[in-house]
Design an enzyme around this catalytic site. Structure first.
Site, PDB file in Angstrom:
ATOM      1  N   GLU A  81      -5.583   7.176  -0.949  1.00 14.63           N
ATOM      2  CA  GLU A  81      -5.559   5.985  -0.096  1.00 14.63           C
ATOM      3  C   GLU A  81      -6.282   4.824  -0.770  1.00 14.63           C
ATOM      4  O   GLU A  81      -5.807   3.678  -0.758  1.00 14.63           O
ATOM      5  CB  GLU A  81      -6.187   6.286   1.262  1.00 14.63           C
ATOM      6  CG  GLU A  81      -5.384   7.236   2.130  1.00 14.63           C
ATOM      7  CD  GLU A  81      -3.981   6.720   2.419  1.00 14.63           C
ATOM      8  OE1 GLU A  81      -3.835   5.507   2.675  1.00 14.63           O
ATOM      9  OE2 GLU A  81      -3.039   7.531   2.355  1.00 14.63           O
ATOM     10  N   HIS A 101       0.841  -1.207   0.000  1.00 16.51           N
ATOM     11  CA  HIS A 101       0.000   0.000   0.000  1.00 16.51           C
ATOM     12  C   HIS A 101       0.872   1.252   0.000  1.00 16.51           C
ATOM     13  O   HIS A 101       0.657   2.172  -0.803  1.00 16.51           O
ATOM     14  CB  HIS A 101      -0.918  -0.006   1.226  1.00 16.51           C
ATOM     15  CG  HIS A 101      -1.560   1.324   1.491  1.00 16.51           C
ATOM     16  ND1 HIS A 101      -2.785   1.679   0.965  1.00 16.51           N
ATOM     17  CD2 HIS A 101      -1.143   2.395   2.215  1.00 16.51           C
ATOM     18  CE1 HIS A 101      -3.086   2.905   1.352  1.00 16.51           C
ATOM     19  NE2 HIS A 101      -2.105   3.360   2.106  1.00 16.51           N
ATOM     20  N   GLU A 102       1.861   1.293   0.905  1.00 15.90           N
ATOM     21  CA  GLU A 102       2.726   2.477   0.982  1.00 15.90           C
ATOM     22  C   GLU A 102       3.506   2.674  -0.315  1.00 15.90           C
ATOM     23  O   GLU A 102       3.709   3.796  -0.783  1.00 15.90           O
ATOM     24  CB  GLU A 102       3.689   2.350   2.163  1.00 15.90           C
ATOM     25  CG  GLU A 102       3.015   2.305   3.525  1.00 15.90           C
ATOM     26  CD  GLU A 102       2.237   3.575   3.836  1.00 15.90           C
ATOM     27  OE1 GLU A 102       2.590   4.641   3.308  1.00 15.90           O
ATOM     28  OE2 GLU A 102       1.258   3.500   4.596  1.00 15.90           O
ATOM     29  N   ASP A 111      -4.528   1.320  -1.997  1.00 20.77           N
ATOM     30  CA  ASP A 111      -5.067   0.001  -1.645  1.00 20.77           C
ATOM     31  C   ASP A 111      -5.225  -0.857  -2.894  1.00 20.77           C
ATOM     32  O   ASP A 111      -4.854  -2.043  -2.912  1.00 20.77           O
ATOM     33  CB  ASP A 111      -6.425   0.147  -0.951  1.00 20.77           C
ATOM     34  CG  ASP A 111      -6.316   0.625   0.489  1.00 20.77           C
ATOM     35  OD1 ASP A 111      -5.217   0.541   1.065  1.00 20.77           O
ATOM     36  OD2 ASP A 111      -7.336   1.088   1.021  1.00 20.77           O
ATOM     37  N   HIS A 119       1.774   4.609  -3.085  1.00 13.70           N
ATOM     38  CA  HIS A 119       1.837   6.068  -3.093  1.00 13.70           C
ATOM     39  C   HIS A 119       3.023   6.561  -3.932  1.00 13.70           C
ATOM     40  O   HIS A 119       2.922   7.577  -4.621  1.00 13.70           O
ATOM     41  CB  HIS A 119       1.961   6.601  -1.665  1.00 13.70           C
ATOM     42  CG  HIS A 119       0.706   6.455  -0.855  1.00 13.70           C
ATOM     43  ND1 HIS A 119      -0.502   6.974  -1.265  1.00 13.70           N
ATOM     44  CD2 HIS A 119       0.467   5.855   0.343  1.00 13.70           C
ATOM     45  CE1 HIS A 119      -1.424   6.708  -0.361  1.00 13.70           C
ATOM     46  NE2 HIS A 119      -0.877   6.021   0.611  1.00 13.70           N
TER      47      HIS A 119
END
Length: 418
Positions: free
Chosen positions: A358, A281-282, A362, A285
């Site tokens: 976000e 997930h991170e 995901d 970004h």
């Protein structure tokens, strides 16, 4: 009282009243028994854990309201009494006695204001750490560590912020009408430098970082980075447990300094597959350029701010309303006060974009091989461990939340039924 100061005071009080109303609205919404029970069932949160989340969030809610009203009362009383001008006069006396000039006066002036702000915040920070966090089992910091953290933070602000403020003040005084372009360039360069040195110079001042040992978790993380084309400069474990029980993970750095950082509390809370899902997930970004566009938005915003400030400099009432002389440091102080109001109005737009990112991160994690059940389980465990309430009022969330409510995220990734 000067009409402009009166207007500022009324607007600041209105902002605080709106924030209080939103906070209470959210509290009532989140504690509705039927809604809370339904969210608990969907997220498989037991009644005992829900009760702990309600108690913890209630303490944070009350502290937030108390600090918000204490801050606005103190600031408006300070301004109404003309004490901003008193602080300026004191700074001028110190600089004159030392044989220093206007820039030094500005630095002393901001040091006085910073010290006063720190004194106001100190009792609330102490209570938050050794009252609320201690009572709910999160605090792992000693009073000695708390004091040293604040002293180190102040030292870093002086060492890094002092020269930057001095440079901006010098440019405002010497570069004529184009000063704002020069100031924009200097602050942008400073921001890039700070991001570059953060992983290796600044972060180690506050925490200890150790390489993640060889093993299945490290191999899985490196495999994820390789599959997604991310070149990491290292994988470190941060000793977050010396201060808190809250868990997290993040990527940090620019250029060749990019690093993956895992809180040791994260490794305590979730399993290896779940850690990799969180990192996916991170990583999303970065790969979706959210970080890059965030930096560009910040650079553009700073340019607009400096330009707006340059338009205010010739206005005598801009200074006199706050009992200040017409100086570059006075302009920065007053503009900072007004921008606080503007920032509150802009906050929902920035948060809306953040929540969209976000959801996108995901989705990236799932496309990169993370299982929805693993990512969902990690988010559940971290939320439950941090005792976050599982629901928020939609309006409150739009104003304050940079992340979507947990239930919405899990529904979007198919980890719970919609």
């Amino acid at each position: 009282m000067h009409p402009l100061l009166l207007l500022f005071g009324l607007l600041r009080l209105a902002q605080q009243a709106v924030e209080t109303a939103l906070s209470r609205l959210n509290r009532r919404y989140a504690l509705d028994p039927a809604r809370l029970a339904a969210a608990g069932r969907a997220l498989r949160i037991g009644d005992a854990d829900l009760a702990k989340a309600v108690a913890y969030s209630g303490d944070r809610h009350r502290l937030g309201l108390a600090y918000g009203w204490a801050e606005v009362t103190a600031v408006l009383a300070f301004l109404a009494a003309g004490l901003l001008g008193t602080a300026e006069a004191a700074a001028r006396r110190v600089a004159t006695a030392s044989g220093l000039g206007t820039i030094a006066t500005g630095l002393v002036f901001f040091a006085i204001l910073g010290a006063l702000a720190a004194l106001l915040e100190l009792p609330f920070d102490l209570y938050a750490t050794f009252g609320i966090e201690e009572r709910h089992g999160f605090n792992r910091q000693t009073l000695r560590g708390f004091v040293f953290d604040r002293l180190k933070g102040a030292a870093v602000a002086v060492v890094l912020g002092g020269p930057l403020v001095a440079a901006v003040l010098w440019l405002m005084d010497r570069m004529g009408s184009s000063w704002w372009l020069w100031a924009w360039g200097v602050t942008t360069a400073f921001s890039v430098l700070a991001a570059w040195i953060y992983p290796t110079v600044l972060a180690p001042l506050f925490n200890r970082f150790t390489p993640l040992p060889e093993g299945d978790l490290r191999a899985a993380i490196l495999d994820l980075a390789r599959r997604t084309g991310f070149r990491a400069g290292g994988i470190s474990v941060m000793d977050a447990s010396r201060r808190t029980a809250h868990g997290n993970a993040y990527f940090t750095g620019v250029f060749g300094q990019k690093r993956i950082v895992l809180f040791d509390t994260l490794l305590e809370a979730v399993g290896p597959r779940e850690v990799v899902a969180v990192l996916a997930h991170e990583l999303g970004h970065f790969k979706l350029h959210h970080v890059r566009w965030g930096i560009l938005r910040s650079v553009a915003a700073s340019g607009l701010l400096f330009f707006a400030l340059s338009r205010c400099l010739p206005l005598s009432a801009f200074y006199s309303a706050f009992a200040l002389a017409r100086t570059s440091y006075g302009a920065l102080a007053v503009f900072g006060l007004w921008f606080g109001l503007a920032g509150f109005l802009l906050q929902p737009f920035e948060n809306a974009l953040s929540r969209r990112h976000e959801f996108a991160a995901d989705a990236f994690a799932l496309r990169s091989g993370a299982a929805a059940v693993d990512l969902g389980a990690a988010l559940r465990k971290l939320s439950e461990r941090s005792r976050h309430l599982p629901v928020s009022h939609p309006l409150y969330s739009r104003v304050y939340h940079s992340h979507p409510p947990l239930l919405e995220r899990l529904q979007a990734m198919g980890a719970v039924e919609g």
